[in-house]
Design a protein around this motif. Structure first.
Motif, PDB file in Angstrom:
ATOM      1  N   ALA A 175       0.764  -1.104   0.017  1.00  0.00           N
ATOM      2  CA  ALA A 175      -0.026   0.085  -0.142  1.00  0.00           C
ATOM      3  C   ALA A 175       1.001   1.273  -0.092  1.00  0.00           C
ATOM      4  O   ALA A 175       0.211   2.265   0.087  1.00  0.00           O
ATOM      5  N   MET A 176       2.176   1.067  -0.482  1.00  0.00           N
ATOM      6  CA  MET A 176       3.181   2.195  -0.317  1.00  0.00           C
ATOM      7  C   MET A 176       3.796   2.400  -1.436  1.00  0.00           C
ATOM      8  O   MET A 176       4.223   1.129  -1.970  1.00  0.00           O
ATOM      9  N   VAL A 177       4.150   3.575  -1.835  1.00  0.00           N
ATOM     10  CA  VAL A 177       5.304   3.709  -3.103  1.00  0.00           C
ATOM     11  C   VAL A 177       6.359   4.393  -2.402  1.00  0.00           C
ATOM     12  O   VAL A 177       6.286   5.468  -1.596  1.00  0.00           O
ATOM     13  N   ILE A 178       7.633   3.774  -2.457  1.00  0.00           N
ATOM     14  CA  ILE A 178       8.710   4.287  -1.430  1.00  0.00           C
ATOM     15  C   ILE A 178       9.785   4.893  -2.354  1.00  0.00           C
ATOM     16  O   ILE A 178      10.219   4.279  -3.611  1.00  0.00           O
ATOM     17  N   GLY A 179      10.198   6.055  -2.403  1.00  0.00           N
ATOM     18  CA  GLY A 179      11.274   6.555  -2.769  1.00  0.00           C
ATOM     19  C   GLY A 179      10.632   8.012  -3.835  1.00  0.00           C
ATOM     20  O   GLY A 179       9.623   7.886  -4.075  1.00  0.00           O
ATOM     21  N   ARG A 180      11.479   8.837  -4.052  1.00  0.00           N
ATOM     22  CA  ARG A 180      11.290  10.182  -4.778  1.00  0.00           C
ATOM     23  C   ARG A 180      10.825   9.632  -6.378  1.00  0.00           C
ATOM     24  O   ARG A 180       9.613  10.153  -6.487  1.00  0.00           O
ATOM     25  N   GLN A 181      11.641   9.166  -7.013  1.00  0.00           N
ATOM     26  CA  GLN A 181      11.231   8.726  -8.452  1.00  0.00           C
ATOM     27  C   GLN A 181      10.004   7.978  -8.698  1.00  0.00           C
ATOM     28  O   GLN A 181       8.992   8.061  -9.176  1.00  0.00           O
ATOM     29  N   PRO A 182       9.960   6.824  -7.747  1.00  0.00           N
ATOM     30  CA  PRO A 182       8.784   6.039  -7.677  1.00  0.00           C
ATOM     31  C   PRO A 182       7.584   6.597  -7.343  1.00  0.00           C
ATOM     32  O   PRO A 182       6.632   6.582  -7.942  1.00  0.00           O
ATOM     33  N   VAL A 183       7.530   7.670  -6.592  1.00  0.00           N
ATOM     34  CA  VAL A 183       6.234   8.445  -6.129  1.00  0.00           C
ATOM     35  C   VAL A 183       5.985   9.324  -7.381  1.00  0.00           C
ATOM     36  O   VAL A 183       4.787   9.236  -7.931  1.00  0.00           O
ATOM     37  N   VAL A 184       6.863  10.023  -7.980  1.00  0.00           N
ATOM     38  CA  VAL A 184       6.623  10.634  -9.171  1.00  0.00           C
ATOM     39  C   VAL A 184       5.964  10.201 -10.270  1.00  0.00           C
ATOM     40  O   VAL A 184       4.980  10.157 -10.808  1.00  0.00           O
ATOM     41  N   GLU A 185       6.614   8.687 -10.468  1.00  0.00           N
ATOM     42  CA  GLU A 185       5.899   7.991 -11.548  1.00  0.00           C
ATOM     43  C   GLU A 185       4.647   7.348 -11.214  1.00  0.00           C
ATOM     44  O   GLU A 185       3.756   7.465 -12.156  1.00  0.00           O
ATOM     45  N   ALA A 186       4.265   7.099 -10.214  1.00  0.00           N
ATOM     46  CA  ALA A 186       3.188   6.590  -9.701  1.00  0.00           C
ATOM     47  C   ALA A 186       1.930   7.533  -9.851  1.00  0.00           C
ATOM     48  O   ALA A 186       0.804   7.426 -10.273  1.00  0.00           O
ATOM     49  N   ILE A 187       2.356   9.033  -9.618  1.00  0.00           N
ATOM     50  CA  ILE A 187       1.276  10.054  -9.772  1.00  0.00           C
ATOM     51  C   ILE A 187       1.160  10.301 -11.322  1.00  0.00           C
ATOM     52  O   ILE A 187      -0.147  10.360 -11.593  1.00  0.00           O
ATOM     53  N   GLN A 188       2.196  10.321 -12.004  1.00  0.00           N
ATOM     54  CA  GLN A 188       2.099  10.400 -13.227  1.00  0.00           C
ATOM     55  C   GLN A 188       1.540   9.357 -14.168  1.00  0.00           C
ATOM     56  O   GLN A 188       0.635   9.638 -15.031  1.00  0.00           O
ATOM     57  N   ALA A 189       1.381   8.025 -13.481  1.00  0.00           N
ATOM     58  CA  ALA A 189       0.558   6.978 -14.066  1.00  0.00           C
ATOM     59  C   ALA A 189      -0.853   6.954 -13.503  1.00  0.00           C
ATOM     60  O   ALA A 189      -1.637   6.038 -14.026  1.00  0.00           O
ATOM     61  N   GLY A 190      -1.188   7.689 -12.756  1.00  0.00           N
ATOM     62  CA  GLY A 190      -2.652   7.772 -12.349  1.00  0.00           C
ATOM     63  C   GLY A 190      -3.065   6.938 -11.116  1.00  0.00           C
ATOM     64  O   GLY A 190      -4.292   6.592 -10.758  1.00  0.00           O
ATOM     65  N   LYS A 191      -2.123   6.580 -10.493  1.00  0.00           N
ATOM     66  CA  LYS A 191      -2.155   5.618  -9.347  1.00  0.00           C
ATOM     67  C   LYS A 191      -2.920   6.495  -8.283  1.00  0.00           C
ATOM     68  O   LYS A 191      -2.507   7.511  -8.025  1.00  0.00           O
ATOM     69  N   ALA A 192      -3.896   5.758  -7.787  1.00  0.00           N
ATOM     70  CA  ALA A 192      -4.752   6.383  -6.608  1.00  0.00           C
ATOM     71  C   ALA A 192      -3.661   6.663  -5.514  1.00  0.00           C
ATOM     72  O   ALA A 192      -3.429   5.627  -4.648  1.00  0.00           O
ATOM     73  N   ILE A 193      -3.353   8.012  -4.962  1.00  0.00           N
ATOM     74  CA  ILE A 193      -2.630   8.161  -3.888  1.00  0.00           C
ATOM     75  C   ILE A 193      -3.512   8.994  -2.728  1.00  0.00           C
ATOM     76  O   ILE A 193      -3.907  10.043  -3.102  1.00  0.00           O
ATOM     77  N   GLU A 194      -3.558   8.623  -1.560  1.00  0.00           N
ATOM     78  CA  GLU A 194      -4.157   9.017  -0.437  1.00  0.00           C
ATOM     79  C   GLU A 194      -3.370  10.231   0.020  1.00  0.00           C
ATOM     80  O   GLU A 194      -3.912  11.204   0.438  1.00  0.00           O
ATOM     81  N   ARG A 195      -2.002   9.821   0.364  1.00  0.00           N
ATOM     82  CA  ARG A 195      -1.277  11.147   1.009  1.00  0.00           C
ATOM     83  C   ARG A 195       0.412  10.916   0.698  1.00  0.00           C
ATOM     84  O   ARG A 195       0.658   9.605   0.449  1.00  0.00           O
ATOM     85  N   ILE A 196       1.064  11.685   0.797  1.00  0.00           N
ATOM     86  CA  ILE A 196       2.654  11.544   0.774  1.00  0.00           C
ATOM     87  C   ILE A 196       3.039  12.086   2.088  1.00  0.00           C
ATOM     88  O   ILE A 196       2.573  13.165   2.605  1.00  0.00           O
ATOM     89  N   TYR A 197       3.966  11.254   2.618  1.00  0.00           N
ATOM     90  CA  TYR A 197       4.825  11.727   3.630  1.00  0.00           C
ATOM     91  C   TYR A 197       6.307  12.044   3.181  1.00  0.00           C
ATOM     92  O   TYR A 197       6.943  11.389   2.336  1.00  0.00           O
ATOM     93  N   LEU A 198       6.339  13.336   3.510  1.00  0.00           N
ATOM     94  CA  LEU A 198       7.693  14.049   3.061  1.00  0.00           C
ATOM     95  C   LEU A 198       8.768  14.555   4.063  1.00  0.00           C
ATOM     96  O   LEU A 198       8.014  15.464   5.083  1.00  0.00           O
ATOM     97  N   LEU A 199      10.055  14.050   3.885  1.00  0.00           N
ATOM     98  CA  LEU A 199      10.757  14.494   5.203  1.00  0.00           C
ATOM     99  C   LEU A 199      10.859  16.154   5.242  1.00  0.00           C
ATOM    100  O   LEU A 199      10.821  16.893   3.983  1.00  0.00           O
ATOM    101  N   ARG A 200      10.600  16.561   6.525  1.00  0.00           N
ATOM    102  CA  ARG A 200      10.505  18.135   6.660  1.00  0.00           C
ATOM    103  C   ARG A 200      11.831  18.890   5.706  1.00  0.00           C
ATOM    104  O   ARG A 200      11.602  19.890   5.242  1.00  0.00           O
ATOM    105  N   THR A 201      13.085  18.084   5.969  1.00  0.00           N
ATOM    106  CA  THR A 201      14.133  18.753   5.287  1.00  0.00           C
ATOM    107  C   THR A 201      14.559  18.423   4.035  1.00  0.00           C
ATOM    108  O   THR A 201      15.734  18.675   3.625  1.00  0.00           O
ATOM    109  N   ALA A 202      13.677  17.735   3.095  1.00  0.00           N
ATOM    110  CA  ALA A 202      13.912  17.155   2.054  1.00  0.00           C
ATOM    111  C   ALA A 202      14.213  18.266   1.070  1.00  0.00           C
ATOM    112  O   ALA A 202      13.626  19.481   0.823  1.00  0.00           O
ATOM    113  N   SER A 203      15.177  17.938   0.329  1.00  0.00           N
ATOM    114  CA  SER A 203      15.660  18.936  -0.717  1.00  0.00           C
ATOM    115  C   SER A 203      16.233  18.174  -2.048  1.00  0.00           C
ATOM    116  O   SER A 203      16.372  16.999  -2.009  1.00  0.00           O
ATOM    117  N   GLY A 204      16.341  19.015  -3.109  1.00  0.00           N
ATOM    118  CA  GLY A 204      16.855  18.474  -4.377  1.00  0.00           C
ATOM    119  C   GLY A 204      16.090  18.958  -5.361  1.00  0.00           C
ATOM    120  O   GLY A 204      14.698  19.227  -5.170  1.00  0.00           O
TER     121      GLY A 204
END
Length: 262
Positions: A22-51
């Motif tokens: 029930a999880m998509v793990i990692g930055r690029q996989p999350v981007v690809e999941a959203i772009q593919a139209g996968k149903a996403i309930e919520r994203i947990y993002l590290l407060r200090t994430a950069s890049g």
């Protein structure tokens, strides 16, 4: 006599962890999941994430009305031991649709819009029961905010007897903006309010309409009430407090169905 099992000393009850599937793990996989139209309930993002990819994640989340929770590393580590790169998406069971697209589809199909707006309803069983009544009575869509409402998870779908998968669900980042969109499309917005003078059966529910249902403890948010076209009450016999919100929704939807000659 009822016997109770005692928890051992030091026992701490934790919220259930989502299944790995029930999880998509990692930055690029999350981007690809959203772009593919996968149903996403919520994203947990590290407060200090950069890049370079972080703005893209935020932009996609805004585009698809996916809530982002900024969290510490400990939260992410509690969800998975995999290399999460400071980003985990929780997948959902419901695919959310754009409100304007749904309105256009309903009107182009020659139907008269009958929508529900859920404000602050946090019990999944109530949401499930409301969805079941909505499908049975011919409503085409349910509009929910991205925060302050119960997750449309497996329990909600089970409570709805699968109705949540048969009705359009529109998740918006502002219910006030959603009301503006409804008004621009000629759809009246009404709200159930115990102190209102108008009675349910006096409303012309055979017209395009969206009904706001508020939480049982707080009712409809005052700013939303001000934005409505009409406030009404469901007449009751006696001085008992009120109907359960899912029962009230069923009564309103049935009255709408009756007026529409179904």
């Amino acid at each position: 006599m009822e016997h109770r099992r005692h928890k051992p000393a030091g026992f701490r009850q934790h919220a259930p962890r989502p299944k790995a599937s029930a999880m998509v793990i990692g930055r690029q996989p999350v981007v690809e999941a959203i772009q593919a139209g996968k149903a996403i309930e919520r994203i947990y993002l590290l407060r200090t994430a950069s890049g370079d990819i972080i703005p893209q994640i935020r932009s996609l989340a805004a585009q698809y009305n996916i809530p982002i929770n900024l969290v510490p590393t400990e939260k992410l580590n509690s969800l998975t031991q995999a290399n999460h790169q400071g980003c985990i998406a929780i997948t959902g069971h419901i695919s959310y649709l754009d409100l304007q697209d749904v309105i256009s589809h309903v009107t182009d199909s020659g139907e008269t819009p009958l929508f529900l707006i859920l404000d602050g309803i946090t019990d999944v069983r109530n949401i499930g029961a409301i969805a079941r009544s909505a499908v049975c009575c011919g409503a085409q869509a349910i509009i929910i905010p991205d925060k302050g409402i119960a997750a449309l998870n497996e329990e909600a779908i089970k409570s709805s007897a699968g109705a949540l998968e048969k009705i359009s669900i529109c998740r918006v980042n502002s219910l006030l903006k959603a009301i503006d969109t409804l008004h621009l499309n000629g759809i009246k917005v009404v709200a159930s309010e115990m102190e209102a003078e108008a009675k349910l059966y006096d409303l012309p529910l055979n017209e395009p309409v969206a009904v706001i249902m508020g939480s049982e403890d707080k009712g409809v948010y005052p700013a939303l009430l001000k934005a409505t076209d009409v406030q009404f009450r469901i007449p009751m016999s006696g001085n008992f407090e009120s109907f359960n919100v899912s029962v009230a929704a069923g009564i309103i939807l049935y009255e709408a169905m009756k007026q529409r000659g179904v």
